[in-house]
Design a protein around this motif. Sequence first.
Motif, mmCIF file in Angstrom:
data_model
loop_
_atom_site.group_PDB
_atom_site.id
_atom_site.type_symbol
_atom_site.label_atom_id
_atom_site.label_comp_id
_atom_site.label_asym_id
_atom_site.label_seq_id
_atom_site.Cartn_x
_atom_site.Cartn_y
_atom_site.Cartn_z
ATOM 1 N N ASP A 99 -8.514 -8.294 0.479
ATOM 2 C CA ASP A 99 -9.597 -7.814 1.336
ATOM 3 C C ASP A 99 -10.592 -7.062 0.458
ATOM 4 O O ASP A 99 -10.199 -6.155 -0.286
ATOM 5 C CB ASP A 99 -9.039 -6.884 2.422
ATOM 6 C CG ASP A 99 -10.018 -6.629 3.546
ATOM 7 O OD1 ASP A 99 -11.203 -6.382 3.255
ATOM 8 O OD2 ASP A 99 -9.607 -6.663 4.716
ATOM 9 N N ARG A 158 -12.549 -4.875 1.285
ATOM 10 C CA ARG A 158 -12.564 -3.457 1.636
ATOM 11 C C ARG A 158 -11.542 -2.651 0.850
ATOM 12 O O ARG A 158 -11.667 -1.424 0.733
ATOM 13 C CB ARG A 158 -12.329 -3.292 3.143
ATOM 14 C CG ARG A 158 -13.517 -3.743 3.988
ATOM 15 C CD ARG A 158 -13.167 -3.858 5.456
ATOM 16 N NE ARG A 158 -12.257 -4.988 5.697
ATOM 17 C CZ ARG A 158 -11.956 -5.456 6.912
ATOM 18 N NH1 ARG A 158 -12.486 -4.883 7.985
ATOM 19 N NH2 ARG A 158 -11.148 -6.481 7.051
ATOM 20 N N TYR A 216 -0.987 -5.646 3.713
ATOM 21 C CA TYR A 216 -1.151 -6.628 4.785
ATOM 22 C C TYR A 216 0.031 -6.533 5.753
ATOM 23 O O TYR A 216 1.183 -6.389 5.320
ATOM 24 C CB TYR A 216 -1.230 -8.034 4.177
ATOM 25 C CG TYR A 216 -1.632 -9.112 5.145
ATOM 26 C CD1 TYR A 216 -2.950 -9.258 5.538
ATOM 27 C CD2 TYR A 216 -0.685 -9.991 5.657
ATOM 28 C CE1 TYR A 216 -3.330 -10.262 6.417
ATOM 29 C CE2 TYR A 216 -1.049 -11.000 6.534
ATOM 30 C CZ TYR A 216 -2.371 -11.124 6.917
ATOM 31 O OH TYR A 216 -2.736 -12.124 7.793
ATOM 32 N N ARG A 270 -9.094 -3.725 11.791
ATOM 33 C CA ARG A 270 -8.973 -4.651 10.667
ATOM 34 C C ARG A 270 -7.891 -5.698 10.910
ATOM 35 O O ARG A 270 -8.026 -6.845 10.505
ATOM 36 C CB ARG A 270 -8.664 -3.882 9.378
ATOM 37 C CG ARG A 270 -8.642 -4.782 8.150
ATOM 38 C CD ARG A 270 -8.065 -4.112 6.917
ATOM 39 N NE ARG A 270 -8.916 -3.072 6.352
ATOM 40 C CZ ARG A 270 -8.856 -2.689 5.066
ATOM 41 N NH1 ARG A 270 -7.984 -3.256 4.242
ATOM 42 N NH2 ARG A 270 -9.630 -1.738 4.618
ATOM 43 N N THR A 301 -9.682 -15.793 4.713
ATOM 44 C CA THR A 301 -9.946 -14.656 3.861
ATOM 45 C C THR A 301 -10.450 -13.511 4.717
ATOM 46 O O THR A 301 -11.345 -13.685 5.535
ATOM 47 C CB THR A 301 -11.026 -15.003 2.811
ATOM 48 O OG1 THR A 301 -10.544 -16.069 2.011
ATOM 49 C CG2 THR A 301 -11.354 -13.796 1.943
ATOM 50 N N GLN A 302 -9.885 -12.332 4.528
ATOM 51 C CA GLN A 302 -10.338 -11.160 5.254
ATOM 52 C C GLN A 302 -11.580 -10.597 4.584
ATOM 53 O O GLN A 302 -11.541 -10.221 3.411
ATOM 54 C CB GLN A 302 -9.256 -10.088 5.274
ATOM 55 C CG GLN A 302 -8.156 -10.354 6.285
ATOM 56 C CD GLN A 302 -7.249 -9.167 6.343
ATOM 57 O OE1 GLN A 302 -6.330 -9.049 5.552
ATOM 58 N NE2 GLN A 302 -7.492 -8.289 7.254
ATOM 59 N N THR A 303 -12.636 -10.528 5.308
ATOM 60 C CA THR A 303 -13.858 -9.907 4.826
ATOM 61 C C THR A 303 -14.419 -9.040 5.938
ATOM 62 O O THR A 303 -14.055 -9.187 7.098
ATOM 63 C CB THR A 303 -14.891 -10.968 4.424
ATOM 64 O OG1 THR A 303 -15.133 -11.849 5.531
ATOM 65 C CG2 THR A 303 -14.426 -11.788 3.241
#
Length: 340
Positions: free
Chosen positions: A41, A43, A184, A314, A337-339
């Motif tokens: 991520d 972030r 995660y 999130r 993909t985490q964005t």
Amino acid sequence: MPKIVITGGAGFIGSHIAYHVRNQFPAHQLVIFDKMTYAADVRNIQDLTAAGDAELVIGDVCDFDLACNVVAGADYVVHAAAESHVDNSFGNSLLFTRTNVYGTHTILEACRRMGVKRIVHVSTDEVYGEVRTGAADETTFLNPTNPYSASKAGAEMVISGYLHSYRMPIVTARGNNIYGIRQYPEKIIPRFAMLLDCGKKLTVYGSGKNRRHYLAAEDFAAAIVLLMRRGEIGGIYNIGSEDEFENIEIAGMIADIFGHALEDVIDFVPDRPFNDWRYAIDSSRIRALGWAPQHRLVDDLAGVVQWYRDNRARFQRLVCDIAGQATDIGTGLQTGTQTP
């Protein structure tokens, strides 16, 4: 300017290493090399990238040409990139072999070609397999028992070949279960925290009596930096704590933080295909260098749980909007993909 590369640096463990490296090596250029798969991520490292303290290169560690470009001129490479969730390895084992074995081989060959001065490889205590009694030291025979740990042991065999054939400057770290913020929510602590925060029950494999040792991500990152500076070339170092708990104890501690009686919020589910009863390692070798854990899970757990509650948005789609079964998080959320 001297340069440090951290593979997998946008993931959980990698991001903690990145922040600690930035603090300890302020004069070095820091490059984070990450494929940005589901468990990464942006972030996780935004404070570094936004301030210009790190550069993010998005790419696959299996891409040899890119790997060569990224590690060129590096004084240090910390290889933390890996597929790491055991549950996923049962259903998608070939991906684990590709990333963890071939990816490690690719990084090593790139480092060899580019003349990298030191590589620290992040392995796992799971390469020893079950340790029913006592603790494994660095000379203990490797006995991996699932596709994930087998792939990590395979990576270490590639390292052994490079050490003997090329005298490569490689140090290997085998760590306990790592806990902390930004993990995660497929692993036990963030998953349980998120499930309870979403009003769901805790899904516990089998009897819940399987035992694990827990090490704070900050302590692990400090150990990696120490090995960057003082680890013996070719050396293997166990990095572990004395914090040992049954899975059912972890469930109870988190339930207590939420003010629940464990029996009211627990569901026992069928165990996975094979679930090691216990891992345990002797970390006296790295302690002889002056390292020791500075954190304890019982002191940190409430703060870690609160971070997940504060950052519920999130992970809400991953946990709150599904049934909450262990297999949902373990094998059903591997893509994307985490964005922000």
